[in-house]
Design an enzyme around this catalytic site. Sequence first.
Site, short mmCIF file in Angstrom:
data_model
loop_
_atom_site.label_atom_id
_atom_site.label_comp_id
_atom_site.label_asym_id
_atom_site.label_seq_id
_atom_site.Cartn_x
_atom_site.Cartn_y
_atom_site.Cartn_z
N VAL A 140 37.65 0.36 -87.74
CA VAL A 140 38.13 0.09 -89.14
C VAL A 140 39.76 0.26 -89.47
O VAL A 140 40.28 -0.58 -89.85
CB VAL A 140 37.30 1.26 -90.11
N GLU A 154 2.08 11.28 -73.64
CA GLU A 154 0.69 11.04 -73.72
C GLU A 154 0.15 10.81 -75.26
O GLU A 154 -0.78 10.10 -75.55
CB GLU A 154 -0.17 12.34 -73.23
N ASP A 213 18.70 8.29 -87.44
CA ASP A 213 17.14 8.12 -87.49
C ASP A 213 16.78 6.41 -87.41
O ASP A 213 15.58 6.27 -87.56
CB ASP A 213 16.73 8.60 -89.10
N HIS A 221 19.29 20.36 -83.25
CA HIS A 221 20.42 19.57 -83.31
C HIS A 221 21.22 19.10 -82.24
O HIS A 221 22.18 18.50 -82.32
CB HIS A 221 21.62 20.55 -84.26
N MET A 266 13.83 14.70 -84.30
CA MET A 266 14.37 14.30 -85.52
C MET A 266 13.45 13.02 -85.91
O MET A 266 13.13 12.58 -85.17
CB MET A 266 15.97 14.40 -85.53
N THR A 279 23.25 6.79 -88.92
CA THR A 279 22.25 7.70 -88.96
C THR A 279 21.71 7.67 -87.69
O THR A 279 21.26 6.56 -87.25
CB THR A 279 21.43 7.67 -90.11
N LYS A 301 -4.96 15.25 -65.27
CA LYS A 301 -3.64 15.23 -65.51
C LYS A 301 -2.73 16.34 -65.49
O LYS A 301 -3.35 17.50 -65.91
CB LYS A 301 -3.16 14.74 -66.97
#
Length: 326
Positions: free
Chosen positions: A26, A191, A131, A256, A173, A129, A217
């Site tokens: 920016v 799995e 997410d 975090h 998260m 973000t 497994k």
Amino acid sequence: MGKVKKIGVLTSGGDAPGMNAAIRAVVRTATYNGLEVAGIRLGYQGMIDANFQKLESSSVSDIIQRGGTILKTARCEEFKTTEGRAKAYNNLKEAQIDGVVVIGGDGSFTGARIFNEEYDIPFVGIPGTIDNDIYGTDYTIGYDTALNTVVEAVDKIRDTASAHNRMFFVEVMGAEAGFIALYSGIATGAEAILIPETKGESRDIKKLIEQGNTRRKSSNIIIVAEGDEEGGAFAIAEKVKNDFPEYDIRVSVLGHLQRGGSPSAMDRVNASRLGRAAVEALIDDQKSVMVGIFNGEITLVPFRRAVKLHKDVNHNLVELARILSV
Ligand code: ADP
């Protein structure tokens, strides 16, 4: 050409790796186009407190590789009030800031949209973000880095899980979206994957564990998005423990560490593209829009749509994860 002469830039809401790369883009794009830039510190709180700092090309040297945000971020309740936004407007006017780039998520864009309905200083958003849950863009800044962090962590957990024949529930998260869980689950050969976008997976888990039993497994990794409707990793592990008391079950909540770290190459490049696009949008007199990347190209999406519409995961990938875990 547009009227904008001095732009403000801020980071707001949850931080994400790559925000610094966006700030840099920016500032540099604005400088390239002969505009001045003010950094607004601590999100919308900085607008209300007139916490501005002049940013020049040299101010953003040596930050492209750094996680976090040099402008700091914050949550600001006062910006949700008409009085708070009036203070913000007066401070922007006084500082002669006539366009603002907001780097943040849904909440930040909601604030920006409301402000743009009330006042004439245009706001343009950049999706930041981990997410990846913002509609209208395939990509949000920080997602790629967070995903790679999770994959690295789960690979390590797999080593110890195999060594001890353990079953691990790994919580990642994603309060309302399962992108990190789904992609990291596929990338680590989990799995099972539990995400808010699909329902009733615990029945599938039982089946998978029984299948895994017959295949002997040596480890089981189940990735759980924190927002899964069946509860967090601890709650789900408890349920499974009742059904399979013979299993040695462990839970790991990554927390975090997923937000930090040096941004991936992908996050740096995309943040650079979006930073440039946001400044060019302001020069083109755009307002109340987010810049995004859709099918590899830059797009402009009205805040209203970006915030209101839900971005779903690709259910083909949910199926893929199921097929590959037989
Ligand atoms: P994110 O942008 O990561 O989704 P938040 O939801 O915490 O993060 O929102 C960041 C900030 O955006 C809030 O602290 C607040 O200052 C502003 N904001 C969120 N919702 C609104 C709203 N309805 N009206 C005005 N400002 C808002």
